[in-house]
Design an enzyme around this catalytic site. Structure first.
Site, PDB file in Angstrom:
ATOM      1  N   ASP A  78      91.195 -38.667  47.947  1.00  0.00           N
ATOM      2  CA  ASP A  78      91.339 -39.546  47.684  1.00  0.00           C
ATOM      3  C   ASP A  78      92.314 -40.233  46.944  1.00  0.00           C
ATOM      4  O   ASP A  78      93.293 -41.333  45.716  1.00  0.00           O
ATOM      5  CB  ASP A  78      89.863 -40.996  46.868  1.00  0.00           C
ATOM      6  CG  ASP A  78      90.128 -42.082  47.578  1.00  0.00           C
ATOM      7  OD1 ASP A  78      90.996 -42.405  48.467  1.00  0.00           O
ATOM      8  OD2 ASP A  78      89.459 -42.819  46.796  1.00  0.00           O
ATOM      9  N   ASP A 115      91.605 -40.006  55.267  1.00  0.00           N
ATOM     10  CA  ASP A 115      93.142 -40.513  54.507  1.00  0.00           C
ATOM     11  C   ASP A 115      93.585 -39.155  53.768  1.00  0.00           C
ATOM     12  O   ASP A 115      94.540 -38.427  53.619  1.00  0.00           O
ATOM     13  CB  ASP A 115      92.219 -40.956  53.279  1.00  0.00           C
ATOM     14  CG  ASP A 115      91.805 -42.137  53.059  1.00  0.00           C
ATOM     15  OD1 ASP A 115      91.968 -42.573  54.254  1.00  0.00           O
ATOM     16  OD2 ASP A 115      91.364 -42.482  51.968  1.00  0.00           O
ATOM     17  N   ASP A 129      83.111 -50.384  48.860  1.00  0.00           N
ATOM     18  CA  ASP A 129      84.155 -49.817  48.785  1.00  0.00           C
ATOM     19  C   ASP A 129      84.371 -49.840  47.328  1.00  0.00           C
ATOM     20  O   ASP A 129      85.410 -48.556  47.274  1.00  0.00           O
ATOM     21  CB  ASP A 129      85.423 -50.966  49.773  1.00  0.00           C
ATOM     22  CG  ASP A 129      85.134 -51.545  50.271  1.00  0.00           C
ATOM     23  OD1 ASP A 129      84.928 -50.332  51.430  1.00  0.00           O
ATOM     24  OD2 ASP A 129      85.504 -52.120  50.511  1.00  0.00           O
TER      25      ASP A 129
END
Length: 481
Positions: free
Chosen positions: A134, A172, A320
């Protein structure tokens, strides 16, 4: 122009909250996505009657220890519980392995794949431990370096076993590389390619999908180039829209464009995360936006040759990183997503929670089967119960072991203890004393030779919750397994 995409966390044993949900997109691109359509629908056209590489009847595994299931079990009197239970907790969702625990990851994965195999279902496993995960955002973490990650990935793969599974490899990791220089990106992609090889070698029936970003992030040609560098040609395809809100029609079109940029290799397909795209995106807001809804329920029946499945990779209701720490289950978010969506209109691809406490609801009273059961049948029955003090749930699989089709079925058994059924799903269940009958619901009433169907129920018991030892279908005795 592209901000990173979202994600989340969690996995079978309690894992830390990682994976936020980050929507990538410039306002113009988001507006374009909205224009595609805010209502979830299948990609139409010439391929409307065809199927991807997964069997259309694939049943995905529902984790009985998911956060949604646990919340429903702990809050039977909450006004939000019925909606969350029926529309979220009842559905199969991605099981995330986001803690870097190389000593236990093999057994952690095997616990899921073994349970799914016993249930005759396909688990969706999310590997999420890439270094510099991330890019240091809300879901930061992962292995300390790529050599450690390579070893972790091999140990992850060792838990897959020989049954069918789906591996979502590192959300990701390919679309989000802004924190990496050119060499670091190349090294990461090489490591992902090695992970694909390890998974394919250890899990012969595992399907592995790489990070495809989503339709309002990198261009299709750019994403295809990155996927090629990460070894996608040796995988089964890629996933899109994880933790995002882009419409299904927009994502399937994007997936087709990526496949085209890759040269349309016949072995590659895509899966799309539809866990919360029912109302499309909320403009440029990606972090816990309001007014969203769950999208298409998980299914391999996509009607699109390019799309293997619509999956709930990010479990609906997990934050989130704005409403709560990323990955935390927030019932208000879950309720809003569920309240803005319809009930499942077709048979769910897996059974509802198997770890709920007893409720006061009477046995379900649902519409009768569309046709009366036919005569005798050759059958086998698998009965699997999950018990706690005073309560239990059971999953039952009925299989036609004969050579002719069963047109309508009624399963009967007698409880050996003092069990009482309180609710059921995928069958109409009636109980008189210890005697129980479960009747199909029309859509699952026809069983071709060798075919099977599953249903389940929840109940209470006093002193004895022994499993039934004898079952009949339409009056004919069944074998048990």
């Amino acid at each position: 122009m592209h901000t990173p995409d979202p994600r989340r966390r969690s996995t079978v044993p309690p894992h830390p909250a990682g994976r936020p949900s980050r929507r990538a997109a410039a306002l113009a691109l988001a507006a374009t996505t909205v224009a595609v359509g805010l209502v979830v629908g299948l990609n139409g056209g010439a391929d409307a009657a065809v199927q991807g590489s997964l069997p259309a009847g694939t049943q995905f595994y529902r984790d009985p220890a998911s956060q949604a299931v646990k919340w429903v079990a702990a809050n039977p009197g909450d006004s939000r519980t019925p909606v969350i239970s029926k529309r979220i907790a009842s559905q199969p969702q991605g099981i995330w392995f986001s803690n870097y625990r190389p000593t236990t990851v093999t057994s952690d994965v095997r616990a899921v794949t073994a349970a799914a195999e016993q249930a005759g279902q396909t688990p969706v496993l999310v590997a999420y431990a890439i270094p510099n995960r991330d890019c240091g955002g809300a879901s930061a973490g992962g292995a300390p370096d790529l050599a450690s990650y390579d070893a972790w990935a091999a140990k992850f793969a060792a838990g897959l076993g020989s049954s069918r599974s789906i591996v979502i490899l590192e959300p990701d990791s390919i679309a989000l590389t802004t924190c990496l220089n050119a060499q670091q990106q190349s090294d990461r992609f090489a490591s992902l390619s090695r992970a694909v090889t390890a998974i394919r070698a250890a899990g012969p029936n595992a399907k592995v999908y790489l990070d495809g970003g989503h339709s309002t992030w990198n261009s299709a040609s750019e994403q295809a180039s990155r996927l090629r560098g990460a070894g996608v040609l040796n995988a089964d395809g890629f996933f899109t829209n994880v933790s995002n809100f882009n419409t299904t029609s927009g994502e399937t079109a994007f997936a087709r464009n990526v496949l085209s940029a890759l040269g349309n290799p016949g072995n590659l397909h895509a899966v799309v995360d539809t866990s919360r795209n029912g109302n499309g995106p909320a403009g440029s807001v990606w972090c816990d936006p309001s007014g969203r809804a769950i999208g298409s329920y998980p299914t391999a029946s996509t009607g699109d040759s390019a799309i293997d499945a619509f999956l709930w990779i990010k479990p609906p209701g997990e934050a989130d990183g704005c409403a709560a720490t990323a990955g935390t289950f927030v019932p208000d978010i879950a309720y809003q997503l569920a309240a803005n969506a319809p009930d499942p209109s077709s048979p769910p691809s897996s059974q509802p929670p198997t770890s709920q406490p007893p409720t006061s609801q009477p046995p379900t009273s649902q519409p009768p089967t569309s046709q009366p059961p036919s005569g005798g049948a050759s059958c086998s029955v698998a009965y699997r119960a999950n018990s706690w003090s005073g309560g239990f749930t059971a999953d039952i699989t009925v299989k036609n072991t004969g050579s002719t089709t069963i047109s309508g079925w009624k399963l009967a058994w007698t409880f050996p203890g003092d069990q009482k059924i309180t609710s059921a799903w995928n069958a109409t269940v009636a109980q008189s004393g210890a005697a129980v009958t479960a009747t199909d619901q029309g859509y699952n009433g026809t069983l071709a030779a060798g075919a099977s169907t599953a249903f389940g129920f929840q109940g209470t018991y006093g002193s004895n919750n022994s499993a039934p030892s004898a079952f009949t279908v339409n009056g004919s005795a069944c074998t048990t397994s």
